[in-house]
Write a protein that holds these residues in place. Structure first.
Motif, mmCIF file in Angstrom:
data_model
loop_
_atom_site.group_PDB
_atom_site.id
_atom_site.type_symbol
_atom_site.label_atom_id
_atom_site.label_comp_id
_atom_site.label_asym_id
_atom_site.label_seq_id
_atom_site.Cartn_x
_atom_site.Cartn_y
_atom_site.Cartn_z
ATOM 1 N N VAL A 239 -40.508 -21.377 -4.367
ATOM 2 C CA VAL A 239 -40.231 -20.125 -4.102
ATOM 3 C C VAL A 239 -38.939 -20.587 -2.779
ATOM 4 O O VAL A 239 -39.288 -20.961 -1.673
ATOM 5 C CB VAL A 239 -41.397 -19.153 -2.942
ATOM 6 C CG1 VAL A 239 -41.465 -18.511 -1.960
ATOM 7 C CG2 VAL A 239 -42.901 -18.960 -3.632
ATOM 8 N N ASP A 240 -37.638 -19.105 -3.658
ATOM 9 C CA ASP A 240 -36.540 -18.543 -2.537
ATOM 10 C C ASP A 240 -36.603 -17.642 -2.014
ATOM 11 O O ASP A 240 -37.156 -16.199 -2.802
ATOM 12 C CB ASP A 240 -35.501 -18.965 -3.326
ATOM 13 C CG ASP A 240 -34.297 -19.405 -3.035
ATOM 14 O OD1 ASP A 240 -34.566 -19.044 -1.719
ATOM 15 O OD2 ASP A 240 -33.263 -20.084 -3.238
ATOM 16 N N LEU A 241 -37.164 -17.553 -0.768
ATOM 17 C CA LEU A 241 -37.031 -16.294 0.411
ATOM 18 C C LEU A 241 -36.328 -15.959 1.327
ATOM 19 O O LEU A 241 -35.939 -16.769 2.087
ATOM 20 C CB LEU A 241 -38.108 -16.043 1.308
ATOM 21 C CG LEU A 241 -38.784 -14.562 1.928
ATOM 22 C CD1 LEU A 241 -39.018 -13.215 0.941
ATOM 23 C CD2 LEU A 241 -39.662 -15.081 2.810
ATOM 24 N N VAL A 242 -35.889 -14.537 0.831
ATOM 25 C CA VAL A 242 -34.323 -13.959 1.884
ATOM 26 C C VAL A 242 -35.132 -12.750 2.223
ATOM 27 O O VAL A 242 -35.348 -11.902 1.848
ATOM 28 C CB VAL A 242 -32.962 -13.977 1.287
ATOM 29 C CG1 VAL A 242 -31.981 -13.597 2.121
ATOM 30 C CG2 VAL A 242 -32.737 -15.418 0.546
ATOM 31 N N ALA A 243 -34.397 -13.139 4.106
ATOM 32 C CA ALA A 243 -35.363 -12.054 4.921
ATOM 33 C C ALA A 243 -34.773 -11.906 6.104
ATOM 34 O O ALA A 243 -34.056 -12.498 6.521
ATOM 35 C CB ALA A 243 -37.299 -12.190 4.924
ATOM 36 N N ARG A 300 -30.873 -13.476 12.015
ATOM 37 C CA ARG A 300 -31.550 -12.241 11.517
ATOM 38 C C ARG A 300 -31.468 -12.585 10.042
ATOM 39 O O ARG A 300 -32.436 -12.002 9.807
ATOM 40 C CB ARG A 300 -30.884 -11.138 11.955
ATOM 41 C CG ARG A 300 -30.763 -10.790 13.296
ATOM 42 C CD ARG A 300 -31.185 -8.717 13.240
ATOM 43 N NE ARG A 300 -30.941 -8.178 14.936
ATOM 44 C CZ ARG A 300 -31.745 -8.067 14.983
ATOM 45 N NH1 ARG A 300 -33.547 -7.875 14.464
ATOM 46 N NH2 ARG A 300 -32.451 -7.369 16.457
ATOM 47 N N GLN A 301 -30.600 -13.064 8.620
ATOM 48 C CA GLN A 301 -31.234 -13.176 8.151
ATOM 49 C C GLN A 301 -31.150 -15.006 7.521
ATOM 50 O O GLN A 301 -30.501 -15.660 7.510
ATOM 51 C CB GLN A 301 -29.767 -12.744 6.799
ATOM 52 C CG GLN A 301 -29.610 -13.263 5.013
ATOM 53 C CD GLN A 301 -28.634 -12.498 5.063
ATOM 54 O OE1 GLN A 301 -28.298 -11.432 4.656
ATOM 55 N NE2 GLN A 301 -27.957 -13.441 4.390
ATOM 56 N N LEU A 302 -32.547 -14.675 7.060
ATOM 57 C CA LEU A 302 -33.411 -15.969 7.062
ATOM 58 C C LEU A 302 -33.142 -16.265 5.869
ATOM 59 O O LEU A 302 -34.091 -15.181 4.628
ATOM 60 C CB LEU A 302 -34.358 -16.100 7.423
ATOM 61 C CG LEU A 302 -35.686 -17.345 7.239
ATOM 62 C CD1 LEU A 302 -35.106 -18.363 7.617
ATOM 63 C CD2 LEU A 302 -36.683 -16.579 7.593
#
Length: 329
Positions: A239-243, A300-302
């Motif tokens: 899983v590659d998550l950008v939040a 803020r961008q993870l």
């Protein structure tokens, strides 16, 4: 806990392996296995597995039974599970992959099982449960869906990040090994891209996890999008998550908070090592967070990355959820 297994494919066989070889199987009695394949084929595919290797014990076939290390498990070949007497089963694990209608999902109950757990998404389920995320939704449900392998991985990760810093929005990509839903060489399927050879190409496609995330984490409904890329490996997905986070955090502080939250989770793992997919085979977690691949930009961008064995980890959750179902009223 007394269970029956309906469908002895990839998940059904992996569940039985875990019952017979790991501590998770302690106290579980397998009343029977049902599959339409020939008994000789069922025994052979259980004994010799291309992903997990040969079963570390003795496997034999008797008339009407699979015998593993002297443990005799009745083996049936009924196309309709209502032909069986499952009156002693606390939970029927429906691993056929077809229990999507109410008629099919309820057949285990008609056969006498107290409850049914479906190994995949199903509109017929009274509750869709991701263990460790919305486990409480088991209460009162006779037919439960264990969601999907990717949903178990993504939901656990999204919940973790949301608890630590709050998620404003995000996008997830699952990098998923090929499965039986794809041909190994080009052959017609309902979807054009999925008609291409799964062992030959990376295949962009969709994932059911996005709809199910809205179901199990309703407070985040509409804030997480997602897609899948099927890749030519036989085992272990990612899983590659950008939040975008609600709370700004320095990377060092975020990593400490994520590690602490992961350590408290019943389904998440953590690694500081630069691992590759084959290193995660037969890991029981829903997701193992890869710390070296985690980044934060502008506080803020993870970007956070994790591995999951889509067969072994999902089968472990089947047993966890079944145990909770057996306990629930």
């Amino acid at each position: 806990m007394k269970i029956a297994i309906n469908g002895f494919g990839r998940i059904g066989r992996t569940i039985l392996r875990q019952i017979l070889t790991t501590a998770r199987g302690s106290g579980i009695q397998v009343l029977c296995i049902n599959d339409i394949a020939e008994p000789e084929m069922c025994a052979y595919l259980f004994q010799y597995d291309s992903t997990f290797g040969p079963f570390p014990g003795q496997v034999a076939l008797e008339t009407g039974a699979l015998v593993v290390d002297g443990r005799r498990i009745p083996l049936h070949q009924q196309a309709n599970v209502t032909a069986l007497d499952l009156s002693g089963a606390d939970v029927l694990l429906d691993c056929t992959g077809i229990a999507r209608s109410t008629d099919l999902a309820e057949r285990g109950l008609s056969a006498g099982a107290t409850k049914v757990l479906i190994s995949g998404p199903s509109p017929a389920a009274e509750a869709t449960v991701v263990y460790g995320v919305n486990t409480k939704d088991i209460k009162g449900a006779r037919i439960v869906s264990n969601a999907s392998c990717t949903t178990n991985a993504v939901a656990a990760l999204v919940q973790l990040v949301d608890q630590v810093a709050g998620i404003d929005s995000g996008h997830m990509t699952t990098i998923h090994c090929y499965t039986n839903s794809q041909p190994m060489v080009d052959a017609p399927r309902g979807d054009f891209a999925r008609s291409r050879g799964g062992a030959q190409s990376m295949v962009p496609t969709t994932t059911s996890a996005m709809h199910l995330i809205d179901v199990v984490l309703p407070h985040l409904r509409g804030r997480i999008s997602g897609a899948a890329v099927r890749v030519p490996t036989a085992s272990v997905s990612a899983v590659d998550l950008v939040a975008r986070l609600n709370t700004p955090l320095a990377e060092a502080d975020l990593m400490v908070a994520l590690r602490a939250a992961a350590d408290r989770s019943p389904v998440l793992g953590w690694t500081d090592q630069p691992l590759v997919s084959s290193d995660l085979r037969a890991r029981p977690e829903s997701l193992v967070i890869a710390a070296p691949e985690t980044r934060i930009v502008d506080s803020r961008q993870l970007r956070i990355f994790g591995w999951y064995d889509n067969e072994w980890g999902f089968s472990a959750r089947m047993l966890d959820v079944a145990a909770k179902m057996a306990e629930a009223d």
